[in-house]
Write a protein that holds these residues in place. Structure first.
Motif, PDB file in Angstrom:
ATOM      1  N   ASP A 181      23.708  53.682  42.108  1.00 26.84           N
ATOM      2  CA  ASP A 181      22.420  54.179  41.647  1.00 26.84           C
ATOM      3  C   ASP A 181      22.348  55.697  41.722  1.00 26.84           C
ATOM      4  OD1 ASP A 181      19.925  53.187  40.574  1.00 26.84           O
ATOM      5  OD2 ASP A 181      18.952  53.968  42.378  1.00 26.84           O
ATOM      6  N   TYR A 210      24.389  57.084  38.925  1.00 23.68           N
ATOM      7  CA  TYR A 210      23.635  56.907  37.679  1.00 23.68           C
ATOM      8  C   TYR A 210      22.586  58.012  37.539  1.00 23.68           C
ATOM      9  CZ  TYR A 210      20.520  55.192  34.107  1.00 23.68           C
ATOM     10  OH  TYR A 210      19.758  55.118  32.959  1.00 23.68           O
ATOM     11  N   TYR A 211      21.883  58.311  38.624  1.00 18.73           N
ATOM     12  CA  TYR A 211      20.860  59.361  38.576  1.00 18.73           C
ATOM     13  C   TYR A 211      21.459  60.676  38.069  1.00 18.73           C
ATOM     14  CZ  TYR A 211      17.890  63.182  40.143  1.00 18.73           C
ATOM     15  OH  TYR A 211      17.148  64.343  40.177  1.00 18.73           O
ATOM     16  N   SER A 249      27.017  47.927  38.632  1.00 19.06           N
ATOM     17  CA  SER A 249      26.614  48.817  37.538  1.00 19.06           C
ATOM     18  C   SER A 249      25.861  48.039  36.461  1.00 19.06           C
ATOM     19  CB  SER A 249      27.833  49.504  36.924  1.00 19.06           C
ATOM     20  OG  SER A 249      28.469  50.342  37.860  1.00 19.06           O
ATOM     21  N   ASN A 308      22.448  47.169  37.724  1.00 21.12           N
ATOM     22  CA  ASN A 308      21.611  48.363  37.688  1.00 21.12           C
ATOM     23  C   ASN A 308      21.060  48.591  36.280  1.00 21.12           C
ATOM     24  OD1 ASN A 308      20.435  50.693  38.896  1.00 21.12           O
ATOM     25  ND2 ASN A 308      22.044  51.961  38.025  1.00 21.12           N
ATOM     26  N   TYR A 310      18.364  45.886  35.553  1.00 18.91           N
ATOM     27  CA  TYR A 310      17.080  46.163  36.203  1.00 18.91           C
ATOM     28  C   TYR A 310      16.193  47.011  35.297  1.00 18.91           C
ATOM     29  CZ  TYR A 310      13.606  48.103  39.364  1.00 18.91           C
ATOM     30  OH  TYR A 310      12.409  48.479  39.928  1.00 18.91           O
ATOM     31  N   GLN A 311      16.807  47.924  34.575  1.00 17.76           N
ATOM     32  CA  GLN A 311      16.043  48.883  33.790  1.00 17.76           C
ATOM     33  C   GLN A 311      15.455  48.294  32.509  1.00 17.76           C
ATOM     34  OE1 GLN A 311      18.110  52.840  33.590  1.00 17.76           O
ATOM     35  NE2 GLN A 311      19.542  51.828  34.981  1.00 17.76           N
ATOM     36  N   GLY A 327      17.569  55.187  38.049  1.00 15.38           N
ATOM     37  CA  GLY A 327      17.996  53.896  37.547  1.00 15.38           C
ATOM     38  C   GLY A 327      17.118  52.819  38.148  1.00 15.38           C
ATOM     39  N   SER A 328      17.444  52.409  39.369  1.00 15.04           N
ATOM     40  CA  SER A 328      16.655  51.412  40.083  1.00 15.04           C
ATOM     41  C   SER A 328      15.710  52.031  41.110  1.00 15.04           C
ATOM     42  CB  SER A 328      17.577  50.405  40.790  1.00 15.04           C
ATOM     43  OG  SER A 328      18.383  49.712  39.859  1.00 15.04           O
TER      44      SER A 328
END
Length: 411
Positions: free
Chosen positions: A89, A92-93, A155, A158, A161-162, A203-204
């Motif tokens: 996460d 990802y950010y 991944s 993640n 979730y979005q 992301g999450s």
């Protein structure tokens, strides 16, 4: 069947979109426009198809680092999964944030922000090229001993979730807002209003934005889209439009040093002698109008017919990537050929709404070519003979329907 969790979730995506459409119906909200929704889904299709080639490269790089340079060995317990989730996460950010703050990377991410609506179909509007620029942000995780398949799984989760946060039907969620990314937070991220631009890259977990100074609470309703609207439903053009603009800017910049800086500066940057940074303009909400391409019932129903067939065929193709023994069902050449066939359909279906002169010619070519290809494939592979009838029926329906559109309705 494909082991990709995102591909396996396709039926759930469409179920939830169906529920949101029902909410739109019963609450009399205007959440969806058909051409926009088809454009969103088309970008998702092209992203999944390109992923057949590009994601393998990204995962391969991770696997290589894991095999040769990992520094730790973990027991796969609860701590292992928690740390992996946090690292995925966090990476990802930063990948997402840099996709907004680096011009070259923005070209691979802008696709996701081009829609002027905000609904669950926007979650599926993904870039075919973003992975080229962002996969490197997660590669350091391989050094810490997290197995490749575990990394891919987290991944994917993640990403999944979005999906649900791309909606206007859910308001603020109390204490949940302080830790997790939510529809309210992500609506801000999709806003083109100056106060909302480059905010809430989570992301999450929204905690990263709070920690690194990019958090913005939702206040007035955002205006969705990008500062220079795409004004097209074409999924292929959507993926290259920013690079076309970049090429025009680069031709204006005389110094090679400034051209290099231009690639890695924020979107909107120009050297001072060309006017300097072009900040996002304020949105005149009274004058603002969304991109519209009115179309008649004949054309709309025809596009829906072709697009539903395309969605079914694409889903079957993606689900069939692996055989029962785990081996690839298709060669790279076969994947590329089928990808091109599907891409032509999604482009034609979208551009038919725009009324471009060239799309009528390509659609007639496609109406003739695709049944012919099916008939040849049946003959060469000794498939069931009833498929000959399917090809003939498709040609008769599509040709007569499209002829009627061309002669009776402006498209």
């Amino acid at each position: 069947m494909s082991p990709n969790p995102i591909v396996l979730s396709i039926p759930i995506f469409f179920l939830l979109i169906g529920i949101e459409l029902l909410i739109e119906r019963f609450t009399h909200q205007k959440l969806y426009r058909l051409p926009d929704t088809i454009a969103n889904l088309s970008c998702g299709i092209t992203q999944q198809l390109s992923g057949l080639f590009l994601k393998i490269f990204a995962v391969g790089a991770y696997q290589y680092l894991f095999e040769h340079y990992t520094l730790f060995t973990w027991e796969r317990n609860a701590l292992y999964w928690l740390v992996l989730f946090l690292l995925v996460d966090l990476s990802y950010y930063w990948a997402h944030r840099m996709s907004h703050e680096v011009n070259l990377f923005w070209g691979g991410h802008v696709v996701h922000h081009q829609s002027e609506e905000y609904n669950l179909s926007v979650a599926l509007r993904q870039s075919s090229l973003q992975v080229v620029w962002t996969f490197g942000f997660s590669l350091p995780i391989a050094f810490f001993g997290f197995e490749t398949l575990d990394f891919v799984l987290i991944s994917s989760l993640n990403t999944l979730y979005q999906f649900w946060i791309h909606t206007e039907t859910i308001g603020k969620l109390g204490w949940f807002e302080y830790i997790f990314n939510t529809p309210s937070h992500h609506r801000v991220h999709h806003g083109r209003d100056p106060k909302y631009i480059d905010k809430n890259h989570a992301g999450s977990l929204i905690i990263w934005d709070r920690m690194f100074g990019t958090f913005q609470a939702e206040e007035e309703k955002p205006t969705y889209g990008i500062t220079k609207p795409l004004n097209s439903w074409n999924a292929v053009f959507a993926n290259v439009s920013h690079y076309v603009d970049m090429q025009k800017d680069l031709q204006r910049i005389p110094k090679w040093s400034d051209r290099i800086r231009y690639l890695f500066k924020k979107p909107g940057w120009l050297p001072d002698y060309l006017g300097g940074y072009r900040a996002a303009p304020a949105v005149d909400k009274a004058a603002y109008r969304k991109y519209e391409t009115p179309s008649g019932l004949l054309l709309t129903s025809y596009v829906l017919f072709q697009y539903v067939l395309c969605l079914a065929g694409t889903a079957l193709f993606l689900f069939s990537q692996k055989q029962a023994d785990g081996s690839d069902r298709f060669t790279t050449t076969e994947n590329l050929f089928i990808t091109i066939l599907i891409s032509v359909v999604v482009v034609n279906c979208s551009v038919l709404f725009e009324g471009r002169a060239w799309v009528k010619r390509t659609e007639w070519f496609r109406i003739v070519l695709y049944p012919a290809l099916l008939i040849v494939a049946v003959y060469l592979n000794t498939w069931p003979v009833w498929l000959y009838g399917v090809g003939a029926l498709y040609f008769i329906i599509s040709a007569s329907w499209f002829y009627f559109i061309c002669t009776h309705e402006k498209s």
